[in-house]
Design a protein around this motif. Sequence first.
Motif, mmCIF file in Angstrom:
data_model
loop_
_atom_site.group_PDB
_atom_site.id
_atom_site.type_symbol
_atom_site.label_atom_id
_atom_site.label_comp_id
_atom_site.label_asym_id
_atom_site.label_seq_id
_atom_site.Cartn_x
_atom_site.Cartn_y
_atom_site.Cartn_z
ATOM 1 N N ALA A 38 0.842 -1.206 0.000
ATOM 2 C CA ALA A 38 0.000 0.000 0.000
ATOM 3 C C ALA A 38 0.873 1.250 0.000
ATOM 4 O O ALA A 38 0.586 2.226 -0.704
ATOM 5 N N LEU B 148 -4.312 8.594 1.349
ATOM 6 C CA LEU B 148 -5.121 7.556 1.996
ATOM 7 C C LEU B 148 -4.378 6.223 2.006
ATOM 8 O O LEU B 148 -4.392 5.488 2.998
ATOM 9 N N MET B 149 -3.714 5.899 0.892
ATOM 10 C CA MET B 149 -2.986 4.633 0.813
ATOM 11 C C MET B 149 -1.780 4.643 1.743
ATOM 12 O O MET B 149 -1.467 3.634 2.375
ATOM 13 N N ALA C 41 -3.137 4.217 5.281
ATOM 14 C CA ALA C 41 -3.582 2.839 5.520
ATOM 15 C C ALA C 41 -2.377 1.907 5.637
ATOM 16 O O ALA C 41 -2.350 1.011 6.494
ATOM 17 N N ARG D 90 -0.789 2.520 9.107
ATOM 18 C CA ARG D 90 -1.595 1.940 10.190
ATOM 19 C C ARG D 90 -1.542 0.416 10.164
ATOM 20 O O ARG D 90 -1.520 -0.242 11.211
ATOM 21 N N GLY D 91 -1.533 -0.150 8.957
ATOM 22 C CA GLY D 91 -1.437 -1.600 8.828
ATOM 23 C C GLY D 91 -0.102 -2.106 9.346
ATOM 24 O O GLY D 91 -0.035 -3.113 10.057
ATOM 25 N N VAL E 105 -6.527 2.942 -8.427
ATOM 26 C CA VAL E 105 -5.813 2.530 -7.209
ATOM 27 C C VAL E 105 -6.817 2.241 -6.087
ATOM 28 O O VAL E 105 -6.650 1.292 -5.318
ATOM 29 N N LEU F 172 -7.581 -5.734 -2.976
ATOM 30 C CA LEU F 172 -6.537 -6.216 -2.069
ATOM 31 C C LEU F 172 -7.147 -6.570 -0.708
ATOM 32 O O LEU F 172 -6.802 -7.592 -0.099
ATOM 33 N N SER G 14 -4.526 -9.322 13.027
ATOM 34 C CA SER G 14 -3.852 -8.156 12.435
ATOM 35 C C SER G 14 -4.001 -8.167 10.909
ATOM 36 O O SER G 14 -4.079 -7.113 10.282
ATOM 37 N N GLN H 292 -7.328 -6.739 10.314
ATOM 38 C CA GLN H 292 -7.263 -5.296 10.559
ATOM 39 C C GLN H 292 -6.699 -4.572 9.325
ATOM 40 O O GLN H 292 -7.222 -3.528 8.917
ATOM 41 N N VAL H 293 -5.645 -5.134 8.734
ATOM 42 C CA VAL H 293 -5.071 -4.533 7.523
ATOM 43 C C VAL H 293 -6.101 -4.562 6.392
ATOM 44 O O VAL H 293 -6.258 -3.584 5.655
ATOM 45 N N LEU I 245 -8.447 -1.741 6.910
ATOM 46 C CA LEU I 245 -7.803 -0.465 6.577
ATOM 47 C C LEU I 245 -7.770 -0.250 5.071
ATOM 48 O O LEU I 245 -8.011 0.854 4.579
ATOM 49 N N MET I 246 -7.473 -1.320 4.332
ATOM 50 C CA MET I 246 -7.405 -1.193 2.872
ATOM 51 C C MET I 246 -8.797 -0.944 2.286
ATOM 52 O O MET I 246 -8.948 -0.162 1.348
ATOM 53 N N ALA J 277 -9.663 2.693 3.057
ATOM 54 C CA ALA J 277 -8.900 3.616 2.203
ATOM 55 C C ALA J 277 -9.429 3.567 0.770
ATOM 56 O O ALA J 277 -9.556 4.606 0.110
ATOM 57 N N ARG K 201 -12.779 5.494 0.712
ATOM 58 C CA ARG K 201 -12.578 6.949 0.802
ATOM 59 C C ARG K 201 -11.961 7.502 -0.483
ATOM 60 O O ARG K 201 -12.294 8.608 -0.922
#
Lengths: 256, 256
Positions: free
Chosen positions: A85, A207-208, A211, A214-215, B81, B88, B200, B203-204, B207-208, B211, B214
């Motif tokens: 990302a 944003l990427m 992310a 945070r990841g 993207v 992803l 985790s 969680q990723v 997040l992806m 993102a 958004r």
Amino acid sequence: GVKPVGSEIVGLLPKKAIEMAADFFLQLENFSPAQVFENKLADALSGAPLMTAKDGKLVGLARPFLEAVAAPTATPGGGSVSAFAGALAASLGHMVAGLSRKKKSQAAHVDQLSAALDDMRRTAEKLAEEIDRDAESYNAVMAAFKLPQGNAEEARLREEAIQKATKEAAEVPLQVAERTVALFERLGQLDGIVAASMRSDLQVARLMASAGARGALANVESNLDGLTDAAYVKSMRAKAAALRERLGDAPRAISA
Amino acid sequence: GVKPVGSEIVGLLPKKAIEMAADFFLQLENFSPAQVFENKLADALSGAPLMTAKDGKLVGLARPFLEAVAAPTATPGGGSVSAFAGALAASLGHMVAGLSRKKKSQAAHVDQLSAALDDMRRTAEKLAEEIDRDAESYNAVMAAFKLPQGNAEEARLREEAIQKATKEAAEVPLQVAERTVALFERLGQLDGIVAASMRSDLQVARLMASAGARGALANVESNLDGLTDAAYVKSMRAKAAALRERLGDAPRAISA
């Protein structure tokens, strides 16, 4: 100093170098090597393998990595995806800087945009390399867990190996987080100097990056949970918290 | 009802179907087709082109898409993207569901995890297709801008074409946003049923997805800015605002 008045290429050089040089110096709008007739011809003759009837052009480029992630194997997992990302954010930043630099409207910012272009290329490269480093560090942890534990000495050596590999598996995403947070900030600085038409691309890049950061931090923390070295864990958590703050998160209580 | 007591394959079927079926039914831990000897042999004989001395294995899979994004051409840009980020996220969700389903500890959730596995595969596929759709819709807007405007009638037709293409270029990222917001919610529902070691990764994935959503919404809004149909713009902004709320954002004032 001496000013060169001419130059000559001795021997061979790759065609791509010529195309990139032409693009760089002519500051062409939307130039692509696909616009070179010989390239089009070569593509046509080779049957353009990525362009199948079913797949669009881009999904063909995207699919191999997506499939590697989707496969039921622990790597590539969230850590590699976070690094990816970040690399994607830097690549998009590279596109934005490259296109903005060619616009007459942004002429006043050409030097800054050229510097950003270099920066984004290097950052994308570094983060792309972390995709494999993360997978390797995770695999090393798994290998340590598989060490024999037949007697007390073996069990001790195994535990030592697990602790060592897990520290490394926390260091890799911390480095990814550091790079992506710096990238997030760098992309923010570009906001005032990129072409207005590219603002939404820059926004997606941020944003990427966010992310990805945070990841990566989630992966740092997940690895810290398995460590017994309290001082090390405390110092790593402090670093992670500082990075979260730079992403605009409210500070959180730090516990060892 | 009638219960089948046996089955037979008539004719040919792809090797991959056999491997996937074996993996599904045996619920193997970390199975990969690379563990099939004939596949290993075939890889060795073909020279395993993706594994170069310089590149790690994964970065070789990631690089083609990264390079397409980094190139100084407007597509693939932020819209593609964003769709890729969603794909992803779904791919990572697929991995998490696939690995969790095989763990004895998650035996109680096998049916839900199998349903999630199907869902994630379909979602990844749909979002991967949007990578090209977004690029195509943007290229259509650019083509409309290049239409002749020599007289009043040409100018009117050009403006009509721009408005039509821009609406389409707003619809595509809205669809990406709808899919990724639904994915974000679906991934959240998995939190209680996946293996603890994969939290985790999940969680990723979230997040992806967030993102990607958004980023897609930023692209919707950027296209709405160019439209004159106030009622359409208002309705699209309302849809975008509703999606933002589902991502956990505070509602924003909606203006036409």
